[in-house]
Each structure stands twice: as structure tokens, then as C-alpha cells.
Design a protein around this motif. Structure first.
Motif, PDB file in Angstrom:
ATOM      1  N   ASN A   1       0.914  -0.997   0.103  1.00  0.00           N
ATOM      2  CA  ASN A   1       0.270  -0.063  -0.248  1.00  0.00           C
ATOM      3  C   ASN A   1       0.758   1.383  -0.350  1.00  0.00           C
ATOM      4  O   ASN A   1       2.240   1.335  -0.677  1.00  0.00           O
ATOM      5  N   ASN A   2       0.734   2.490  -0.183  1.00  0.00           N
ATOM      6  CA  ASN A   2       1.071   3.640  -0.632  1.00  0.00           C
ATOM      7  C   ASN A   2       2.002   3.609   1.201  1.00  0.00           C
ATOM      8  O   ASN A   2       3.182   4.298   0.973  1.00  0.00           O
ATOM      9  N   GLU A   3       1.482   3.607   2.307  1.00  0.00           N
ATOM     10  CA  GLU A   3       2.478   3.665   3.424  1.00  0.00           C
ATOM     11  C   GLU A   3       3.869   2.327   3.078  1.00  0.00           C
ATOM     12  O   GLU A   3       4.644   3.476   3.872  1.00  0.00           O
ATOM     13  N   GLU A   4       3.374   1.654   2.512  1.00  0.00           N
ATOM     14  CA  GLU A   4       4.589   0.697   2.760  1.00  0.00           C
ATOM     15  C   GLU A   4       5.154   1.154   1.762  1.00  0.00           C
ATOM     16  O   GLU A   4       6.614   0.956   2.051  1.00  0.00           O
TER      17      GLU A   4
ATOM     18  N   CYS B   1      10.544   3.360   0.393  1.00  0.00           N
ATOM     19  CA  CYS B   1      11.193   4.170  -0.309  1.00  0.00           C
ATOM     20  C   CYS B   1      12.460   5.070   0.807  1.00  0.00           C
ATOM     21  O   CYS B   1      14.044   5.244  -0.040  1.00  0.00           O
ATOM     22  N   MET B   2      12.390   5.220   1.889  1.00  0.00           N
ATOM     23  CA  MET B   2      12.476   6.196   2.946  1.00  0.00           C
ATOM     24  C   MET B   2      13.517   5.974   2.938  1.00  0.00           C
ATOM     25  O   MET B   2      14.841   6.193   3.499  1.00  0.00           O
ATOM     26  N   ASP B   3      13.333   4.265   3.253  1.00  0.00           N
ATOM     27  CA  ASP B   3      14.524   3.482   4.859  1.00  0.00           C
ATOM     28  C   ASP B   3      15.474   3.519   3.349  1.00  0.00           C
ATOM     29  O   ASP B   3      16.878   3.423   3.359  1.00  0.00           O
ATOM     30  N   SER B   4      15.466   3.567   1.785  1.00  0.00           N
ATOM     31  CA  SER B   4      16.472   3.425   1.160  1.00  0.00           C
ATOM     32  C   SER B   4      17.028   4.335   0.519  1.00  0.00           C
ATOM     33  O   SER B   4      18.312   4.668   0.311  1.00  0.00           O
TER      34      SER B   4
END
Length: 99
Positions: free
Chosen positions: A2-5, A10-13
Motif C-alpha cells: 500500500n501507499n504507506e509501505e 523508499c525512505m529506508d532506501s
């Protein structure tokens, strides 16, 4: 997914990417820094005695063509070679050094 996942992945990467760039940048600065703590350096403002060495880098160096460089923090010295009466400290950028 979903959007949150998606946003979290993306933020972790992105965070991992930034940390890797910081490590590579520090390695570059350490390899190209001719000064050490205790050295006197001069820029267009004046002279300092290096007490700490930091790093300046941009995560978007490929856009601007900026390479990482050292930041020197130290006590300001007068032209006579003595510490200033005020005991001032300031930062000098390696890219601004007068040779």
C-alpha cells in the motif's frame, strides 16, 4: 503493497543511500586533507589553529559538481601569531584556504 509501505521502503532506501555517501565522502576528505589538529591555516578572513576537523558534503554533488571538503574549527590568531584577546573560535572551509 500500500501507499504507506511504499513510502517507508523508499525512505529506508534513501537513508541507506545517504549514509553510504557520507562514508564515501569522509573517506575522500580524509585522503585529501593535508592538515591535522594543531596546524595553523589561513583563509580570506584570518588565521586559526585547528582544534577540530569536520566534514562538509552534499548528497547532490552530481548536480552541483561540489566535492566534499574539510571544515576546520579553531581559535582565531592575530597577524602577530598570538591568540586573539577575545578567545574567538571560528570555522574555516578547506576550499577557502590561502596557500
Amino acid at each position: 503493497m500500500n501507499n504507506e509501505e511504499y513510502k517507508k521502503k523508499c525512505m529506508d532506501s534513501y537513508q541507506k543511500h545517504l549514509e553510504e555517501i557520507r562514508l564515501i565522502s569522509r573517506e575522500f576528505v580524509d585522503a585529501n586533507n593535508p592538515h591535522k589538529v594543531g596546524d595553523m591555516v589561513t583563509d580570506h578572513i584570518g588565521t586559526i589553529k585547528i582544534e577540530e576537523i569536520g566534514y562538509s558534503y552534499s548528497s547532490r554533488f552530481w548536480d552541483k559538481g561540489e566535492l566534499p571538503y574539510a571544515l576546520y574549527l579553531g581559535t582565531v590568531y592575530t597577524k602577530k601569531g598570538i591568540p586573539s584577546k577575545k578567545g574567538e573560535k571560528r570555522t574555516v572551509h578547506q576550499c577557502n584556504l590561502i596557500k
